[in-house]
Design an enzyme around this catalytic site. Structure first.
Site, PDB file in Angstrom:
ATOM      1  CG  HIS A   1     -83.993  41.096 119.428  1.00 52.90           C
ATOM      2  ND1 HIS A   1     -83.720  42.297 118.827  1.00 52.90           N
ATOM      3  CD2 HIS A   1     -84.354  41.398 120.701  1.00 52.90           C
ATOM      4  CE1 HIS A   1     -83.916  43.274 119.691  1.00 52.90           C
ATOM      5  NE2 HIS A   1     -84.295  42.750 120.832  1.00 52.90           N
TER       6      HIS A   1
ATOM      7  CG  ASN B   1     -85.165  40.203 124.952  1.00 54.39           C
ATOM      8  OD1 ASN B   1     -85.245  39.775 123.816  1.00 54.39           O
ATOM      9  ND2 ASN B   1     -85.015  41.484 125.240  1.00 54.39           N
TER      10      ASN B   1
HETATM   11  N1  LIG Z   1     -88.012  42.084 121.851  1.00 52.15           N
HETATM   12  C1  LIG Z   1     -87.446  43.230 122.129  1.00 52.15           C
HETATM   13  O1  LIG Z   1     -86.922  43.891 121.250  1.00 52.15           O
HETATM   14  C2  LIG Z   1     -87.498  43.773 123.535  1.00 52.15           C
HETATM   15  C3  LIG Z   1     -87.299  45.127 123.790  1.00 52.15           C
HETATM   16  C4  LIG Z   1     -87.416  45.578 125.106  1.00 52.15           C
HETATM   17  C5  LIG Z   1     -87.688  44.688 126.143  1.00 52.15           C
HETATM   18  N2  LIG Z   1     -87.813  43.372 125.866  1.00 52.15           N
HETATM   19  C6  LIG Z   1     -88.108  42.392 126.908  1.00 52.15           C
HETATM   20  O2  LIG Z   1     -89.460  42.577 127.324  1.00 52.15           O
HETATM   21  C7  LIG Z   1     -89.625  42.149 128.667  1.00 52.15           C
HETATM   22  C8  LIG Z   1     -90.288  43.260 129.471  1.00 52.15           C
HETATM   23  O3  LIG Z   1     -89.451  44.392 129.582  1.00 52.15           O
HETATM   24  P1  LIG Z   1     -89.853  45.597 130.557  1.00 52.15           P
HETATM   25  O4  LIG Z   1     -88.814  46.654 130.398  1.00 52.15           O
HETATM   26  O5  LIG Z   1     -91.289  45.954 130.365  1.00 52.15           O
HETATM   27  O6  LIG Z   1     -89.681  44.886 131.962  1.00 52.15           O
HETATM   28  P2  LIG Z   1     -90.447  45.220 133.326  1.00 52.15           P
HETATM   29  O7  LIG Z   1     -89.706  44.543 134.409  1.00 52.15           O
HETATM   30  O8  LIG Z   1     -90.672  46.681 133.421  1.00 52.15           O
HETATM   31  O9  LIG Z   1     -91.863  44.505 133.134  1.00 52.15           O
HETATM   32  C9  LIG Z   1     -92.037  43.123 133.143  1.00 52.15           C
HETATM   33  C10 LIG Z   1     -93.346  42.862 133.869  1.00 52.15           C
HETATM   34  O10 LIG Z   1     -93.640  41.476 133.768  1.00 52.15           O
HETATM   35  C11 LIG Z   1     -94.311  41.127 134.970  1.00 52.15           C
HETATM   36  N3  LIG Z   1     -94.316  39.684 135.161  1.00 52.15           N
HETATM   37  C12 LIG Z   1     -93.323  38.856 135.589  1.00 52.15           C
HETATM   38  N4  LIG Z   1     -93.770  37.605 135.655  1.00 52.15           N
HETATM   39  C13 LIG Z   1     -95.060  37.609 135.249  1.00 52.15           C
HETATM   40  C14 LIG Z   1     -96.051  36.602 135.100  1.00 52.15           C
HETATM   41  N5  LIG Z   1     -95.790  35.333 135.372  1.00 52.15           N
HETATM   42  N6  LIG Z   1     -97.277  36.983 134.678  1.00 52.15           N
HETATM   43  C15 LIG Z   1     -97.559  38.267 134.380  1.00 52.15           C
HETATM   44  N7  LIG Z   1     -96.665  39.262 134.514  1.00 52.15           N
HETATM   45  C16 LIG Z   1     -95.424  38.934 134.937  1.00 52.15           C
HETATM   46  C17 LIG Z   1     -93.505  41.865 136.038  1.00 52.15           C
HETATM   47  O11 LIG Z   1     -94.222  41.966 137.249  1.00 52.15           O
HETATM   48  C18 LIG Z   1     -93.274  43.207 135.358  1.00 52.15           C
HETATM   49  O12 LIG Z   1     -94.284  44.155 135.689  1.00 52.15           O
HETATM   50  C19 LIG Z   1     -88.218  41.760 129.130  1.00 52.15           C
HETATM   51  O13 LIG Z   1     -88.035  40.377 128.964  1.00 52.15           O
HETATM   52  C20 LIG Z   1     -87.317  42.518 128.192  1.00 52.15           C
HETATM   53  O14 LIG Z   1     -86.030  41.941 128.085  1.00 52.15           O
HETATM   54  C21 LIG Z   1     -87.741  42.893 124.595  1.00 52.15           C
END
Ligand SMILES: NC(=O)c1ccc[n+]([C@@H]2O[C@H](COP(=O)([O-])OP(=O)(O)OC[C@H]3O[C@@H](n4cnc5c(N)ncnc54)[C@H](O)[C@@H]3O)[C@@H](O)[C@H]2O)c1
Length: 310
Positions: free
Chosen positions: A175, A120
């Site tokens: 979204h 997001n």
């Molecule tokens: N599109 C949707 O409907 C939807 C739904 C849920 C979550 N999301 C989004 O998805 C993303 C992930 O959510 P989550 O709950 O898994 O978060 P999370 O914090 O559990 O996981 C994110 C991961 O990304 C890793 N990360 C950060 N920078 C990085 C990089 N440069 N290279 C590789 N990995 C990296 C972090 O270390 C972490 O493990 C968020 O942006 C969240 O808002 C979107």
């Protein structure tokens, strides 16, 4: 497995997606994260569950991109999640930098992959990924509508005490709070819900759907939803890997469809091995057109913020 899917970001959504992909034996999975040990640990844990879950998918955890080379699909979940009280849009600056970096690396090693963007603010991150990858628009797809419509379906099933399998739901738009659920195209066993549920109750379900992400965030206190988001990304992946040509609501780059130009926005698309094989245009009422326009304006604002950030 014959197929390879890489999942970037081994956090809640990424690791859960990896688990579901492996347990459905859809592909081998490469789990990538920036934090040392996390993707390796989660991949090993998932591998140790395989004998009990009875699958032979290979799951590799790594901090580098080499193992992702030649992926058929790459799911990008890297980023920071939304915290309570924080809007998706607040995330834009940090996550745009992460998305650009990740996409460039992925695109180099998997030039034919279909990218499924999850991070997001979703619609803005899709723009970053499209530009950074240089891929055709058919191969950069945002996950949002499948999740939003799954939430709507769950609420419809709860309301009518029927099987979720009998439900279909239709959600358009960006979204976020401006998404556009379409009750007249949402059905139970083919019957529009407008014939089964009173208007005030439909409005309540629509409202709960539009705020579905925030409801989970406020319950969890730390982090955001991940079981349903992972399921949604995996449903899209499965349709691509198996060339099923499922019609699913996804964020697609529109160039004239629905009267919208150069914007990622949620619309029904046919998903097959080439990615988006068709954007399906349906007739909207004046109210629905206005709601979609409002949603598109919100996405345009995000695009403008991205432009300002350079
Ligand atoms: N599109 C949707 O409907 C939807 C739904 C849920 C979550 N999301 C989004 O998805 C993303 C992930 O959510 P989550 O709950 O898994 O978060 P999370 O914090 O559990 O996981 C994110 C991961 O990304 C890793 N990360 C950060 N920078 C990085 C990089 N440069 N290279 C590789 N990995 C990296 C972090 O270390 C972490 O493990 C968020 O942006 C969240 O808002 C979107």
């Amino acid at each position: 497995m014959n197929n390879k899917v890489s999942v970037v970001g081994a956090g809640n959504v990424g690791a859960t997606a990896a688990q579901r992909l492996a347990e459905k034996e859809l592909c081998d999975v490469v789990l990538i994260d920036i934090v040392e040990g996390v993707p390796q640990g989660k991949a090993l844990d998932l591998t140790e569950a395989a004998p009990i879950e009875k699958h032979d998918a290979k799951i590799t955890g790594t901090n580098s991109y080499e193992a992702s080379a030649g992926s058929d699909v790459v799911i990008i979940t890297a980023g920071i999640p939304r915290k309570p009280g924080m809007s998706r849009d607040d995330l834009i600056s940090t996550n745009a930098g992460i998305m650009k970096n990740v996409t460039e690396q992925v695109a180099k090693l998997s030039p034919n992959a279909v990218l499924i963007i999850v991070s997001n603010p979703l619609d803005a991150m899709c723009h970053v990924a499209l530009n950074a990858s240089g891929f055709p628009k058919e191969r950069v797809i945002g996950m949002a509508g499948v999740l939003d419509s799954a939430r709507f379906r769950a609420f419809i099933a709860m309301e009518l005490d029927v099987s979720v399998e009998n439900t279909h739901a239709f959600v358009l738009g960006g979204h976020g709070d401006t998404m556009v659920p379409l009750p007249r195209y949402s059905t139970v066993a083919g019957i529009p819900i407008t014939e089964l549920i009173a208007k005030d109750r439909i409005d309540a379900l629509v409202d709960r759907t539009a705020n579905g992400g925030a409801e989970i965030v406020s319950l969890l206190k730390t982090g955001s939803a991940y079981y349903a988001p992972a399921s949604a990304a995996v449903e899209m992946t499965e349709s691509i890997l198996k060339d099923k040509k499922k019609v699913l609501p996804c964020a697609a780059y529109l160039q004239g469809e629905y009267g919208l130009h150069d914007l990622f926005i949620g619309v029904p698309v046919k998903l097959g091995s080439k990615g988006i094989e068709e954007v399906i245009e349906i007739k909207l009422t004046d109210d629905e057109t206005a709601a979609l326009k409002h949603s598109a304006d919100a996405v345009q604002e995000l695009k403008d913020i991205l432009k300002k950030l350079g």
